[in-house]
Design a protein around this motif. Structure first.
Motif, PDB file in Angstrom:
ATOM      1  N   PHE A 150       1.438  -0.968  -0.465  1.00  0.00           N
ATOM      2  CA  PHE A 150       0.455   0.067   0.072  1.00  0.00           C
ATOM      3  C   PHE A 150       0.722   1.319   0.076  1.00  0.00           C
ATOM      4  O   PHE A 150       0.796   2.236  -0.435  1.00  0.00           O
ATOM      5  N   ASN A 151       1.212   1.137   0.564  1.00  0.00           N
ATOM      6  CA  ASN A 151       2.914   2.779   0.890  1.00  0.00           C
ATOM      7  C   ASN A 151       3.257   2.306  -0.073  1.00  0.00           C
ATOM      8  O   ASN A 151       2.907   3.489  -0.597  1.00  0.00           O
ATOM      9  N   GLU A 152       3.631   2.246  -1.238  1.00  0.00           N
ATOM     10  CA  GLU A 152       4.131   2.538  -2.331  1.00  0.00           C
ATOM     11  C   GLU A 152       3.194   2.091  -3.233  1.00  0.00           C
ATOM     12  O   GLU A 152       4.059   3.354  -4.915  1.00  0.00           O
ATOM     13  N   THR A 153       2.231   1.886  -3.350  1.00  0.00           N
ATOM     14  CA  THR A 153       1.922   2.455  -4.797  1.00  0.00           C
ATOM     15  C   THR A 153       1.079   3.555  -3.893  1.00  0.00           C
ATOM     16  O   THR A 153       0.443   4.274  -5.143  1.00  0.00           O
ATOM     17  N   HIS A 154       0.508   4.219  -3.124  1.00  0.00           N
ATOM     18  CA  HIS A 154      -0.392   5.412  -3.100  1.00  0.00           C
ATOM     19  C   HIS A 154       1.690   6.308  -3.115  1.00  0.00           C
ATOM     20  O   HIS A 154      -0.178   7.126  -3.827  1.00  0.00           O
ATOM     21  N   ARG A 155       2.477   6.313  -2.725  1.00  0.00           N
ATOM     22  CA  ARG A 155       3.250   7.180  -3.066  1.00  0.00           C
ATOM     23  C   ARG A 155       3.274   7.204  -3.885  1.00  0.00           C
ATOM     24  O   ARG A 155       3.249   8.579  -5.022  1.00  0.00           O
ATOM     25  N   ARG A 156       3.020   6.645  -5.264  1.00  0.00           N
ATOM     26  CA  ARG A 156       3.233   6.357  -6.688  1.00  0.00           C
ATOM     27  C   ARG A 156       2.627   6.893  -7.222  1.00  0.00           C
ATOM     28  O   ARG A 156       1.786   7.509  -8.843  1.00  0.00           O
ATOM     29  N   LEU A 157       0.854   6.721  -6.901  1.00  0.00           N
ATOM     30  CA  LEU A 157      -1.087   7.198  -7.211  1.00  0.00           C
ATOM     31  C   LEU A 157      -0.316   8.801  -6.678  1.00  0.00           C
ATOM     32  O   LEU A 157      -0.781   9.640  -7.737  1.00  0.00           O
ATOM     33  N   ALA A 158      -0.018   9.295  -5.862  1.00  0.00           N
ATOM     34  CA  ALA A 158       0.342  10.823  -5.397  1.00  0.00           C
ATOM     35  C   ALA A 158       0.696  11.614  -6.511  1.00  0.00           C
ATOM     36  O   ALA A 158       0.843  12.479  -6.850  1.00  0.00           O
ATOM     37  N   THR A 159       1.905  10.445  -6.894  1.00  0.00           N
ATOM     38  CA  THR A 159       3.511  11.134  -7.566  1.00  0.00           C
ATOM     39  C   THR A 159       3.111  11.505  -8.951  1.00  0.00           C
ATOM     40  O   THR A 159       2.881  12.504  -9.656  1.00  0.00           O
ATOM     41  N   ALA A 160       1.968  10.328  -9.353  1.00  0.00           N
ATOM     42  CA  ALA A 160       1.361  10.918 -11.128  1.00  0.00           C
ATOM     43  C   ALA A 160       0.438  12.019 -10.865  1.00  0.00           C
ATOM     44  O   ALA A 160       0.310  11.582 -12.014  1.00  0.00           O
ATOM     45  N   LEU A 161      -0.965  11.694 -10.299  1.00  0.00           N
ATOM     46  CA  LEU A 161      -1.348  12.865  -9.856  1.00  0.00           C
ATOM     47  C   LEU A 161      -0.870  13.965  -9.924  1.00  0.00           C
ATOM     48  O   LEU A 161      -1.394  14.945 -10.526  1.00  0.00           O
ATOM     49  N   ALA A 162      -0.299  14.090  -9.117  1.00  0.00           N
ATOM     50  CA  ALA A 162       0.985  15.071  -9.008  1.00  0.00           C
ATOM     51  C   ALA A 162       1.382  15.944 -10.521  1.00  0.00           C
ATOM     52  O   ALA A 162       1.164  17.214 -10.853  1.00  0.00           O
TER      53      ALA A 162
END
Length: 714
Positions: A413-425
């Motif tokens: 989860f931590n890795e996926t959430h980080r990648r999701l936030a980065t891509a949206l930003a």
């Protein structure tokens, strides 16, 4: 489909065992699956039975025509005329109801013969007597003939309808000794033609009551019909629809489902006045219910309007009204309506030839309609089973103690959430850099509109203006009308901007969906994209706050519902630019009388009016072009604003990290398929569950592939 049913029954047995031994989270999901499984285990046997009926229909050697109508309308008289049979085989009556059971008449050379099929004790009590006890609230239905022979419970209802039903039940009860022995025969009874009436009619030739019909399920009669060309034709004579017989509707529905291919309604109008009424529509609905979702009733049914002309009775006028005024346009839909005297063999044969010709010409189409229904139902059930197996396979991965799966989940989860936030930003940053840029698709669309408006202005010729002025009452009136038409024409052109703005919205929604599906690992939640993907994900967000709200779900629904529209962004600007094309306030006013010229002044010519129209049109188009160039960047700014709003709601807002964590915990086996599957293999019960579910999934996949192959071959 039978193998799929057996597989689902095995899964249900496993599910019942697992419910008591898995953790709470998996138990809740197993119980939810149980509800879906219950529906499948109920619907699959029904569809298997329907398929057997369809196969029987297509394998039959005869074309079965059901003759249906209310009591005393001439059905039996029609059948006598069609077949050449007599009162012995097809009894009629001028008094009360006559035919009491279903008769199947088949055209075959040789002597007329018949077989009587009786109810068993069980079917008689369950299908005939039981419904009366239920409908009249008489308590438990009897389970044996001895129990039915006991005194009937008293009727507690004051309803006239209930009273009629109770009287009908009392007839079965009172005369039980007269027909009881027939309920224990077990085998069809061959009978000669002179005995047929005694088993199918409610009264004999002398109007004396008969009661053997109460034990009869149906009578099958084989006889040579009067018309030798009707080889392969069977007629099914259903009892006339009565008011106190609970079996009437069931007989019609069952016959339509099992045996009848086409329907002939028989209706005799009352000579003193009549109409298509409630009872007719009720009969029509019964037939429609039996037909189900196959071919439309308007394609496979016919109405025979029975015309009777005697010194005492002449309903010719009412028959004409019924056929040509009352039936057309009413809900009583049929393929053809014919007026015929049912007692005249020649007339009946002529009409029946037309009916048969119509049936034969449309048989392939009607058969295809039946097959299409079964195919659609099979696809629907396969899809339901497939979705069930997808959810069921994840149970094994859920059914682990949290101590086994929680730490791997936290890391994922931590890795996926980080990648999701980065891509949206990153998307927000890119859109922010482009928000002042003009929208290229909108620019291209507007340029095409301007070119079309110049190339196809639609200006009338001077001759057309002169002609219209003459017909409308003057040049000034024609001028105003042409202005209004030009405004409407030009305004319609700009509606094409809607497609460009919609495309921009769709592209943005697809970008966000791709980020959620890719870096966000949510591709397993939906096979769709864009707006539909966003809504599918939103639907899976669990209730994470006490008040039932969710910031993440709200943001997903907000983004899915966003739409750039012509009416919201451009229409008000375009309409303002078109004010000069208004008849009451044109950019080039029509000359006023008493000044340089007037409406009747010969100096105002059709040619001048045409030039005035061109000036007003060109000024309006130029105004649109000048004004709209200032809004070409507005779509980019709006897209940036909504995506940034989405980012703030799902990433920046307080508490959203916890929402995402709860959400991913709930869908962990779909987000990371295979990551938790190996853990489940350690349990014998869960391994057995997975193997059983995969077996059903394989069966459904093979059936779908076979269906697609057959469709391609066809």
């Amino acid at each position: 489909m039978t193998d799929v049913l057996a597989g689902l029954q095995t899964i249900e047995a496993l599910r019942a065992r697992l419910v008591g031994i898995v953790p709470d989270e998996a138990r809740d999901k197993l119980q939810a699956l149980g509800r879906d499984l219950e529906g499948l285990l109920k619907d699959l046997p029904l569809e298997i039975a329907a398929l057997k009926v369809a196969l029987t229909r297509f394998n039959r050697e005869t074309l079965n025509v059901g003759v249906i109508g209310r009591a005393r309308q001439g059905k039996s008289r029609l059948i006598q005329s069609l077949t050449g049979l007599t009162e012995q085989e097809v009894p009629t009556s001028d008094g009360d109801y006559c035919t009491g059971v279903t008769s199947v008449l088949r055209h075959e050379p040789g002597e007329a013969r018949a077989e009587v099929y009786f109810h068993t004790e069980r079917s008689f009590l369950g299908e005939i007597i039981g419904p009366y006890f239920t409908r009249l609230d008489l308590g438990d239905a009897p389970l044996s003939l001895a129990g039915f022979a006991r005194p009937l419970p008293a009727l507690n209802s004051g309803s006239t309808v209930d009273g009629g039903l109770y009287k009908h039940l009392a007839g079965f009860h009172t005369y039980l000794p007269e027909y009881r022995d027939w309920l224990t025969t077990g085998l069809p009874l061959p009978i000669p033609r002179h005995r047929i009436r005694s088993f199918v009619a409610q009264k004999d030739e002398d109007e004396q009551p008969l009661h053997a019909f109460r034990a009869v399920r149906e009578v099958r009669i084989t006889a040579p019909f009067a018309h030798a060309d009707w080889t392969g034709l069977s007629l099914i004579d259903l009892p006339g629809l009565g008011e106190a017989n609970l079996q009437d509707a069931e007989r019609i529905v069952d016959a339509m489902q099992d045996e009848i291919d086409f329907v002939v309604f028989v209706r005799r109008p009352n000579a003193l006045g009549d109409a298509i009424g409630t009872e007719d529509f009720r009969l029509h609905q019964y037939v429609h219910a039996g037909l189900g979702s196959g071919p439309a009733l308007s394609e496979c049914s016919f109405l025979i309007v029975n015309k009777c002309v005697t010194p005492e009775l002449d309903n010719s006028k009412q028959a004409e009204l019924m056929a040509h005024e009352w039936v057309p346009g009413s809900p009583f839909t049929v393929a053809q309506t014919h007026i015929v005297d049912c007692s005249r063999s020649e007339e009946v044969a002529d009409v029946m030839d037309k009916v048969v010709d119509h049936l034969l010409a449309n048989l392939d189409h009607l058969d295809a309609a039946h097959l299409a229904v079964r195919g659609e139902k099979a696809r629907e059930l396969r899809d339901r089973v497939r979705k069930f197996t997808v959810r069921a396979l994840s149970i094994a991965e859920f059914a682990q103690p949290s101590s086994v799966w929680f730490l791997p989940f936290v890391e994922l989860f931590n890795e996926t959430h980080r990648r999701l936030a980065t891509a949206l930003a990153g998307l927000v940053r890119t859109l922010g850099q482009e928000r002042s840029l003009q929208d290229e698709l909108l620019y291209t669309t507007l340029e095409e509109i301007y070119e079309q408006a110049v190339a196809e202005p639609g200006h009338p010729s001077a001759e057309e203006i002169a002609s219209r002025a003459a017909s409308e009452g003057g040049l000034s009136i024609a001028y105003g009308q042409y202005l209004n038409e030009a405004r409407a024409r030009l305004s319609r052109m700009f509606l094409e901007c809607e497609a460009a703005l919609h495309s921009r919205t769709v592209a943005m929604q697809r970008q966000v969906a791709q980020i959620l599906a890719g870096p966000g690992e949510l591709a397993g939640l939906s096979g769709k994209d864009g707006k539909d993907f966003l809504l599918d994900v939103a639907a899976r967000i669990p209730q994470v706050r006490d008040d039932g709200t969710s910031e993440v779900r709200y943001a997903l629904e907000l983004l899915a519902g966003f739409q750039l529209s012509y009416r919201g962004m451009l229409q008000h600007r375009v309409r303002a630019c078109l004010d000069g094309l208004r008849a009451d306030q044109p950019a080039y006013p029509f000359p006023v009388a008493g000044q340089d010229s007037g409406p009747d002044d010969t100096s105002v010519t059709p040619g001048l009016v045409r030039q005035m129209l061109i000036v007003c049109y060109d000024e309006a188009l130029s105004a649109c072009r000048a004004d709209l160039r200032h809004v070409l960047a507005d779509p980019s700014a709006a897209i940036f604003a909504i995506v940034e709003e989405f980012f703030d709601r799902v990433i920046s807002a307080a508490g959203t990290d916890d929402e995402w964590r709860i959400f991913y915990q709930d869908i962990r086996t779909e987000a990371w398929p295979g990551k938790f599957a190996a853990l489940a293999e350690r349990s014998h019960h869960l391994r057995e569950w997975s193997e059983s579910v995969r077996a059903v999934a394989d069966l459904v996949g093979e059936a779908a592939h076979e269906s697609q192959s057959q469709g391609s071959a066809a």
